[in-house]
Design a protein around this motif. Structure first.
Motif, PDB file in Angstrom:
ATOM      1  N   THR A 108      -5.079   0.984 -12.397  1.00 35.24           N
ATOM      2  CA  THR A 108      -4.248   0.123 -13.325  1.00 35.24           C
ATOM      3  C   THR A 108      -2.857   0.048 -13.086  1.00 35.24           C
ATOM      4  OG1 THR A 108      -3.789   2.131 -14.640  1.00 35.24           O
ATOM      5  CG2 THR A 108      -5.867   0.870 -15.404  1.00 35.24           C
ATOM      6  N   ALA A 109      -2.345   0.494 -11.650  1.00 36.03           N
ATOM      7  CA  ALA A 109      -1.124   0.380 -11.322  1.00 36.03           C
ATOM      8  C   ALA A 109      -0.597  -1.127 -11.240  1.00 36.03           C
ATOM      9  CB  ALA A 109      -0.837   1.025 -10.052  1.00 36.03           C
ATOM     10  N   THR A 110       0.691  -1.248 -11.606  1.00 35.17           N
ATOM     11  CA  THR A 110       1.099  -2.591 -11.414  1.00 35.17           C
ATOM     12  C   THR A 110       2.565  -2.544 -10.547  1.00 35.17           C
ATOM     13  OG1 THR A 110       2.781  -2.098 -13.272  1.00 35.17           O
ATOM     14  CG2 THR A 110       0.605  -3.128 -13.859  1.00 35.17           C
ATOM     15  N   LEU A 111       2.721  -3.747  -9.870  1.00 37.33           N
ATOM     16  CA  LEU A 111       4.006  -4.023  -9.208  1.00 37.33           C
ATOM     17  C   LEU A 111       4.780  -5.002  -9.932  1.00 37.33           C
ATOM     18  CD1 LEU A 111       2.243  -4.164  -5.676  1.00 37.33           C
ATOM     19  CD2 LEU A 111       3.796  -2.639  -6.338  1.00 37.33           C
ATOM     20  N   ASN A 112       6.061  -4.803 -10.119  1.00 34.45           N
ATOM     21  CA  ASN A 112       7.026  -5.762 -10.529  1.00 34.45           C
ATOM     22  C   ASN A 112       7.598  -6.739  -9.478  1.00 34.45           C
ATOM     23  OD1 ASN A 112       9.832  -6.555 -11.726  1.00 34.45           O
ATOM     24  ND2 ASN A 112       8.486  -6.086 -13.349  1.00 34.45           N
ATOM     25  N   PHE A 113       7.447  -8.081  -9.693  1.00 34.04           N
ATOM     26  CA  PHE A 113       8.170  -8.914  -8.942  1.00 34.04           C
ATOM     27  C   PHE A 113       8.696  -9.941  -9.753  1.00 34.04           C
ATOM     28  CE2 PHE A 113       7.648 -12.857  -6.206  1.00 34.04           C
ATOM     29  CZ  PHE A 113       8.537 -12.543  -5.208  1.00 34.04           C
ATOM     30  N   LEU A 114      10.012 -10.210  -9.488  1.00 34.51           N
ATOM     31  CA  LEU A 114      10.711 -11.305 -10.390  1.00 34.51           C
ATOM     32  C   LEU A 114      10.551 -11.106 -11.708  1.00 34.51           C
ATOM     33  CD1 LEU A 114      10.344 -14.510  -8.214  1.00 34.51           C
ATOM     34  CD2 LEU A 114      12.301 -12.667  -8.098  1.00 34.51           C
ATOM     35  N   GLY A 115      10.535  -9.887 -12.273  1.00 35.51           N
ATOM     36  CA  GLY A 115      10.558  -9.887 -13.793  1.00 35.51           C
ATOM     37  C   GLY A 115       9.306  -9.625 -14.230  1.00 35.51           C
ATOM     38  N   HIS A 116       8.200  -9.911 -13.454  1.00 37.93           N
ATOM     39  CA  HIS A 116       6.754  -9.990 -14.082  1.00 37.93           C
ATOM     40  C   HIS A 116       5.930  -8.724 -13.365  1.00 37.93           C
ATOM     41  CE1 HIS A 116       7.178 -13.749 -16.136  1.00 37.93           C
ATOM     42  NE2 HIS A 116       7.907 -14.198 -14.860  1.00 37.93           N
ATOM     43  N   CYS A 137       0.818  -1.243   0.005  1.00 40.66           N
ATOM     44  CA  CYS A 137      -0.056  -0.049   0.050  1.00 40.66           C
ATOM     45  C   CYS A 137       0.874   1.333   0.108  1.00 40.66           C
ATOM     46  CB  CYS A 137      -1.000  -0.114   1.222  1.00 40.66           C
ATOM     47  SG  CYS A 137      -2.537  -0.808   0.915  1.00 40.66           S
ATOM     48  N   PHE A 138       1.825   1.200   0.820  1.00 36.94           N
ATOM     49  CA  PHE A 138       2.829   2.569   1.108  1.00 36.94           C
ATOM     50  C   PHE A 138       3.524   2.560  -0.245  1.00 36.94           C
ATOM     51  CE2 PHE A 138       6.914   4.545   2.089  1.00 36.94           C
ATOM     52  CZ  PHE A 138       6.307   5.456   2.505  1.00 36.94           C
ATOM     53  N   VAL A 139       3.707   1.558  -1.112  1.00 37.88           N
ATOM     54  CA  VAL A 139       4.705   1.670  -2.349  1.00 37.88           C
ATOM     55  C   VAL A 139       3.706   2.173  -3.418  1.00 37.88           C
ATOM     56  CG1 VAL A 139       5.645   0.210  -4.274  1.00 37.88           C
ATOM     57  CG2 VAL A 139       6.207  -0.233  -1.822  1.00 37.88           C
ATOM     58  N   VAL A 140       2.508   1.838  -3.438  1.00 35.91           N
ATOM     59  CA  VAL A 140       1.698   2.197  -4.563  1.00 35.91           C
ATOM     60  C   VAL A 140       1.004   3.575  -4.176  1.00 35.91           C
ATOM     61  CG1 VAL A 140      -0.577   1.595  -5.720  1.00 35.91           C
ATOM     62  CG2 VAL A 140       1.052  -0.179  -5.226  1.00 35.91           C
ATOM     63  N   PHE A 141       0.453   3.939  -2.892  1.00 37.65           N
ATOM     64  CA  PHE A 141      -0.225   5.078  -2.635  1.00 37.65           C
ATOM     65  C   PHE A 141       0.736   6.248  -2.180  1.00 37.65           C
ATOM     66  CE2 PHE A 141      -3.541   1.729  -2.667  1.00 37.65           C
ATOM     67  CZ  PHE A 141      -4.252   1.899  -3.662  1.00 37.65           C
ATOM     68  N   GLY A 142       1.668   5.662  -1.538  1.00 31.61           N
ATOM     69  CA  GLY A 142       2.599   6.644  -0.747  1.00 31.61           C
ATOM     70  C   GLY A 142       1.928   6.967   0.343  1.00 31.61           C
ATOM     71  N   SER A 143       1.228   6.282   1.140  1.00 30.71           N
ATOM     72  CA  SER A 143       0.727   6.415   2.415  1.00 30.71           C
ATOM     73  C   SER A 143      -0.096   5.461   3.007  1.00 30.71           C
ATOM     74  CB  SER A 143      -0.448   7.523   2.371  1.00 30.71           C
ATOM     75  OG  SER A 143      -1.223   7.812   3.475  1.00 30.71           O
ATOM     76  N   VAL A 144      -0.180   5.382   4.413  1.00 28.71           N
ATOM     77  CA  VAL A 144      -0.828   4.254   5.031  1.00 28.71           C
ATOM     78  C   VAL A 144      -2.127   4.662   5.523  1.00 28.71           C
ATOM     79  CG1 VAL A 144       1.296   3.105   5.669  1.00 28.71           C
ATOM     80  CG2 VAL A 144       0.506   4.694   7.384  1.00 28.71           C
ATOM     81  N   GLU A 145      -2.455   5.748   5.346  1.00 26.68           N
ATOM     82  CA  GLU A 145      -3.640   6.451   5.977  1.00 26.68           C
ATOM     83  C   GLU A 145      -4.785   6.257   5.106  1.00 26.68           C
ATOM     84  OE1 GLU A 145      -2.570  10.750   6.232  1.00 26.68           O
ATOM     85  OE2 GLU A 145      -2.465  10.295   8.599  1.00 26.68           O
ATOM     86  N   PHE A 146      -5.869   5.672   5.663  1.00 27.24           N
ATOM     87  CA  PHE A 146      -7.220   5.144   4.899  1.00 27.24           C
ATOM     88  C   PHE A 146      -7.780   6.404   3.777  1.00 27.24           C
ATOM     89  CE2 PHE A 146      -8.295   2.352   8.690  1.00 27.24           C
ATOM     90  CZ  PHE A 146      -7.317   1.261   8.105  1.00 27.24           C
ATOM     91  N   SER A 147      -7.740   7.675   4.253  1.00 24.56           N
ATOM     92  CA  SER A 147      -8.237   8.571   3.588  1.00 24.56           C
ATOM     93  C   SER A 147      -7.363   8.907   2.219  1.00 24.56           C
ATOM     94  CB  SER A 147      -8.376   9.933   4.383  1.00 24.56           C
ATOM     95  OG  SER A 147      -7.066  10.353   4.904  1.00 24.56           O
ATOM     96  N   GLU A 148      -6.268   8.779   2.390  1.00 25.05           N
ATOM     97  CA  GLU A 148      -4.916   8.939   1.466  1.00 25.05           C
ATOM     98  C   GLU A 148      -5.266   7.694   0.481  1.00 25.05           C
ATOM     99  OE1 GLU A 148      -3.345  11.514   0.208  1.00 25.05           O
ATOM    100  OE2 GLU A 148      -3.979  12.848   1.893  1.00 25.05           O
TER     101      GLU A 148
END
Length: 643
Positions: free
Chosen positions: A206-214, A185-196
């Motif tokens: 449509t954001a993605t997270l890269n893990f082991l090249g995928h 959540c912090f990586v994607v949204f830059g925050s841990v607060e629910f409102s943000e």
């Protein structure tokens, strides 16, 4: 008001935990019970203010973390979802406190027990009032710690210690997934607060997270990781094995953990993140399937259990499965409504079972009961009310919430919803069967207890009976009273954006399913009742003969689908083997062998040999000096020739 709701149980814990030996047993019990009861009364006031007057609050407690781009405070997010949880947690906790004054009367460690109850309550309140993920995780871990202390309260029993450790370890598996979800959540949204987080979900859809090249869909990954955490706390299939063993704790602990608090934390987590799950349909599909499988699995195991508390424990596991697949099909309000009604009838059943155990001098095996209606008619009556509620008899609370979930599963077009509908009907039939089996084996027929135990069976004191009356009232009427606000025409206004609810959603569609679908859970309930009556009030030997005829299936269910044996083979034994290898060879032979033990051994060896040189004879020392002098002269001659 909201600070009082959260911190009054903490104050009770601190005072009794530190000074309970000075206050004495009676005042320790009264103090903690009164403080939690005040919190419960204030929670109902907050519930009316938030759910019916449509207010919401953000209460700042203190500044907490400022570290680079990570910043958040300790604050309370009070909306309808929070208010519902406050009512459930504090009401059940207060009733359990008062009930425990009678149930734990003979225990010599009552101040410690009541301090643990209040600590558990505070941790749960911290969890449900959180306005950010870190605060929720603190409450999450606090609940885990307090449950460990309560399950292992009778620490002189090896089985209680083993159950407490098992609950702690299994929950750590889920907590690891939850922690990874927080990081994501912090990586994607830059925050841990629910409102943000909730404000930016659509932008990150449509954001993605890269893990082991995928690359993976970020919201799906977050949803799955958070669900892993929920699976641990809410004992879903795969991480459920700790729940039945938790019965080793005192019965009031079972009611507190399994009715309203710890096990519902996972349901609350997924409901709180319903805005995120709305953009992660694949994660919802997993939630639906796991919940449906859990409902079916736990109900099937409960069919053959003989310990009265274990039957109710597996019933809890099954009902949690209903809540999760309701979340999976998008019936978030239906899931929380079932959480709300379930708190009343499940706490009633657990505390009623405690009254039975109290009357039977701590006997828990239903095969050694029977005919108790004549001896404890009050307890039998309230437990029958709880059974009417959990089996979904029309008019009782479980009927309104569980039938809504089943109908929503049919109405949903989400993946896995048809599977969930079929599993829910099968689980409803089994729920009716095992619930009435418990009633019949415990309260009706001829007594199978020894004569002395049966003759001395009696109702508990009024301090135990009054909480049962309150819970029985909730089990009978809470569904009818609150259905409009949770799942009816007023749901959008009542929920007030605290969860994803809309006009025309799956809960509205559930009101228009075919009449056969509406009738299905009722038919399943009646069929289960008739089968239980035939097996346990009709031909008394048919249950035994059926078990002998289907001995393979019976053994499979009695051994809980062999999950414990499988985990023991795959995880526990290898872990112990690895631990022994690292201990004996890694730590003992290598680290200690070449480290402290090796050095000390070498010094001792050299010292022992040097000691042999100290003979005390002058001619030995003269001979050594001559040898040394010859050696020095030889070295000087050789080195001189070299130059």
């Amino acid at each position: 008001m909201f600070k009082a709701i959260v911190f009054l149980p903490l104050i009770g814990f601190l005072i009794v935990g530190l000074f309970g030996h000075r206050l004495g047993e009676r005042w320790s019990q009264i103090l903690t019970s009164v403080l939690v009861s005040v919190a419960a009364i204030l929670s109902w006031q907050a519930f009316i203010d938030v759910a019916y007057l449509h207010n919401s609050y953000s209460v700042h407690v203190l500044d907490w973390v400022r570290s680079g781009t990570l910043s958040f405070n300790w604050a309370f997010k009070v909306d309808t979802l929070t208010a519902v949880m406050l009512v459930v947690v504090n009401t059940v906790s207060a009733l359990v406190h008062w009930y425990s004054m009678g149930y734990m009367e003979e225990d010599p460690h009552k101040p410690r027990f009541f301090a643990y109850l209040s600590l558990f309550t505070f941790a749960m309140l911290m969890l449900v009032t959180s306005d950010n993920l870190v605060q929720m995780f603190m409450g999450w871990e606090g609940v885990g710690l307090a449950s460990y202390l309560l399950i292992g309260f009778w620490y002189k029993k090896p089985s209680a210690n083993a159950a407490a450790i098992k609950a702690f370890v299994v929950n750590r598996v889920g907590d690891f997934g939850f922690a990874l979800g927080i990081y994501a959540c912090f990586v994607v949204f830059g925050s841990v607060e629910f409102s943000e987080i909730f404000a930016n979900i659509e932008a990150q859809s449509t954001a993605t997270l890269n893990f082991l090249g995928h690359d993976y869909h970020a919201l799906t990954v977050i949803g799955l990781l958070l669900f892993v955490g929920a699976m641990g706390k809410s004992a879903q299939l795969g991480l459920h094995t700790w729940l039945p063993d938790a019965m080793e704790g005192p019965t009031p602990v079972s009611a507190l953990i399994h009715a309203a608090t710890m096990v519902t934390a996972g349901v609350f987590l997924v409901a709180r993140f319903s805005p995120l799950y709305a953009f992660a349909p694949d994660a919802l599909q997993v939630v639906t399937i796991v919940g449906a499988l859990t409902a079916f699995f736990a109900a099937s195991v409960a069919l053959v259990q003989n310990d009265i508390k274990r039957v109710i424990a597996y019933s809890t596991c099954s009902q949690l499965g209903y809540m999760f697949f309701a979340l999976g099909v998008g019936a978030y309000g239906g899931a929380i409504f079932h959480l709300f009604t379930h708190a009343f009838f499940k706490a009633l059943l657990f505390l009623g079972a405690g009254a039975v155990i109290h009357a039977m001098h701590h006997e828990q095996d239903m095969r050694k009961m029977g005919g108790l209606f004549k001896k404890i008619p009050f307890t039998a009556t309230v437990m029958i009310i709880g059974t009417l509620a959990i089996t979904g008899v029309p008019g009782f609370s479980g009927y309104f919430s569980k039938d809504m979930i089943i109908e929503a599963a049919y109405a949903s077009h989400g993946a896995g919803s048809e599977f969930a509908f079929v599993m829910s009907i099968a689980a409803a039939l089994m729920t009716s069967f095992y619930s009435w089996r418990l009633i019949y084996m415990t309260f009706f027929g001829e007594s199978r207890a020894d004569a002395h135990t049966y003759d001395h069976a009696h109702e508990g004191p009024w301090i135990m009976r009054l909480p049962l009356i309150v819970l029985a009232t909730g089990a009978a009427f809470a569904g009818y009273i609150f259905k409009e606000g949770f799942i009816g025409h007023g749901k959008v206004a009542s929920w007030n954006s605290s969860i994803v609810v809309a006009n025309g959603d799956v809960m509205d569609e559930a009101h228009h399913v075919p009449s056969a679908v509406v009738a299905a859970p009722f038919v399943a309930m009646v069929l289960g009742l008739l089968l239980a009556t035939y097996f346990y009030l009709g031909k008394r030997d048919i249950a035994k003969r059926t078990a002998e005829t289907w001995d393979g299936l019976y053994t499979f269910l009695l051994n809980k689908w062999y999950f414990d044996e499988l985990y023991n083979l795959v995880f526990v034994r290898p872990a112990f083997w690895l631990g022994r290898v690292l201990w004996k060879r890694g730590d003992g032979q290598i680290i200690d062998g070449f480290g402290p033990d090796g050095v000390s051994g070498a010094v001792a060896m050299i010292a022992a040999r040097a000691r042999k040189l100290q003979t005390g004879y002058v001619y030995h020392y003269a001979f050594a000096m001559i040898i040394g002098l010859a050696g020095v002269v030889t070295w000087l001659m050789i080195s001189g020739n070299g130059h």
